[in-house]
Design a protein around this motif. Structure first.
Motif, PDB file in Angstrom:
ATOM      1  N   ALA A 145      26.172  45.604  44.078  1.00 17.79           N
ATOM      2  CA  ALA A 145      27.090  46.356  44.947  1.00 17.79           C
ATOM      3  C   ALA A 145      28.715  45.186  45.295  1.00 17.79           C
ATOM      4  N   ARG A 146      27.848  43.751  44.761  1.00 14.64           N
ATOM      5  CA  ARG A 146      28.764  42.661  44.227  1.00 14.64           C
ATOM      6  C   ARG A 146      29.074  42.734  42.966  1.00 14.64           C
ATOM      7  N   ALA A 147      28.393  42.907  41.999  1.00 13.92           N
ATOM      8  CA  ALA A 147      28.863  43.648  40.887  1.00 13.92           C
ATOM      9  C   ALA A 147      29.498  44.800  40.848  1.00 13.92           C
ATOM     10  N   ARG A 148      29.259  45.614  41.032  1.00 14.56           N
ATOM     11  CA  ARG A 148      30.705  46.687  41.235  1.00 14.56           C
ATOM     12  C   ARG A 148      32.016  46.001  41.940  1.00 14.56           C
ATOM     13  N   LEU A 149      31.655  45.799  43.129  1.00 16.54           N
ATOM     14  CA  LEU A 149      33.273  45.586  43.772  1.00 16.54           C
ATOM     15  C   LEU A 149      33.821  44.754  42.477  1.00 16.54           C
ATOM     16  N   ALA A 150      33.159  43.577  42.368  1.00 20.17           N
ATOM     17  CA  ALA A 150      33.995  42.393  41.195  1.00 20.17           C
ATOM     18  C   ALA A 150      34.686  43.999  40.257  1.00 20.17           C
ATOM     19  N   SER A 151      33.814  44.388  39.642  1.00 20.67           N
ATOM     20  CA  SER A 151      34.673  45.165  38.962  1.00 20.67           C
ATOM     21  C   SER A 151      35.641  46.136  38.977  1.00 20.67           C
ATOM     22  N   LEU A 152      35.216  46.884  40.177  1.00 20.08           N
ATOM     23  CA  LEU A 152      36.691  47.190  40.461  1.00 20.08           C
ATOM     24  C   LEU A 152      38.155  46.187  41.228  1.00 20.08           C
ATOM     25  N   VAL A 153      37.685  45.598  41.066  1.00 23.24           N
ATOM     26  CA  VAL A 153      38.677  44.024  41.743  1.00 23.24           C
ATOM     27  C   VAL A 153      39.223  43.507  40.455  1.00 23.24           C
ATOM     28  N   ALA A 154      38.511  44.249  39.192  1.00 25.53           N
ATOM     29  CA  ALA A 154      38.906  43.723  38.065  1.00 25.53           C
ATOM     30  C   ALA A 154      39.875  44.531  37.153  1.00 25.53           C
ATOM     31  N   GLU A 155      39.386  45.756  38.089  1.00 24.09           N
ATOM     32  CA  GLU A 155      40.682  46.946  37.744  1.00 24.09           C
ATOM     33  C   GLU A 155      42.070  47.039  38.463  1.00 24.09           C
ATOM     34  N   CYS A 156      42.323  46.469  39.142  1.00 23.34           N
ATOM     35  CA  CYS A 156      42.892  45.789  39.778  1.00 23.34           C
ATOM     36  C   CYS A 156      44.627  45.539  39.302  1.00 23.34           C
ATOM     37  N   THR A 157      46.036  46.401  39.248  1.00 21.49           N
ATOM     38  CA  THR A 157      46.862  46.140  38.057  1.00 21.49           C
ATOM     39  C   THR A 157      47.952  45.530  39.200  1.00 21.49           C
ATOM     40  N   GLU A 158      48.127  46.348  40.666  1.00 22.50           N
ATOM     41  CA  GLU A 158      49.075  45.838  41.588  1.00 22.50           C
ATOM     42  C   GLU A 158      48.667  46.358  42.736  1.00 22.50           C
ATOM     43  N   PRO A 159      48.792  44.790  43.470  1.00 21.59           N
ATOM     44  CA  PRO A 159      48.485  43.742  43.087  1.00 21.59           C
ATOM     45  C   PRO A 159      47.874  43.749  42.470  1.00 21.59           C
ATOM     46  N   ARG A 160      47.230  42.525  41.036  1.00 19.43           N
ATOM     47  CA  ARG A 160      46.912  41.603  40.187  1.00 19.43           C
ATOM     48  C   ARG A 160      46.104  41.022  41.488  1.00 19.43           C
ATOM     49  N   CYS A 161      44.981  40.725  41.333  1.00 19.92           N
ATOM     50  CA  CYS A 161      43.340  40.572  42.017  1.00 19.92           C
ATOM     51  C   CYS A 161      42.956  40.205  41.078  1.00 19.92           C
ATOM     52  N   SER A 162      41.552  39.269  41.619  1.00 17.87           N
ATOM     53  CA  SER A 162      40.715  38.026  41.024  1.00 17.87           C
ATOM     54  C   SER A 162      40.155  37.855  41.975  1.00 17.87           C
ATOM     55  N   VAL A 163      39.014  37.733  41.081  1.00 22.28           N
ATOM     56  CA  VAL A 163      37.063  37.227  42.150  1.00 22.28           C
ATOM     57  C   VAL A 163      37.580  35.743  42.456  1.00 22.28           C
TER      58      VAL A 163
END
Length: 97
Positions: A13-31
């Motif tokens: 679940a953490r890995a999936r959430l991290a991949s979704l966060v990485a796909e965010c472009t607006e607003p830009r997000c980082s884990v």
């Protein structure tokens, strides 16, 4: 850039959430960090800052709602977004805003 802390006891679940966060472009997000339980998240938050916490509710040890309640009392607290597969926790989560 929004700094995101992921708190979930399941590594997949953490890995999936991290991949979704990485796909965010607006607003830009980082884990900014990942934790497997509430005590780890408390420790992490005592050392680092997050703008957003993606927080599981049902975990071994204290539930995510306990951490959310603690964060709610802090000035400049991060935004908490509950992520759970357990719909029975929805009311408690909404009560915490």
């Amino acid at each position: 850039m929004l700094r995101v802390l992921i708190v979930d006891d399941e590594a997949l679940a953490r890995a999936r959430l991290a991949s979704l966060v990485a796909e965010c472009t607006e607003p830009r997000c980082s884990v900014a960090g990942q934790c497997a339980n509430v005590p780890q998240a408390r420790q992490w938050l005592s050392e680092y800052e997050a703008d957003v916490v993606l927080l599981d509710i049902q975990m071994p040890g204290p539930p995510g709602t306990a951490l959310a309640a603690e964060l709610q009392r802090q000035p400049d607290a991060p935004v908490v977004i509950f992520v759970t597969a357990h719909t029975e926790h929805a009311v408690a989560a909404f009560d915490l805003d």
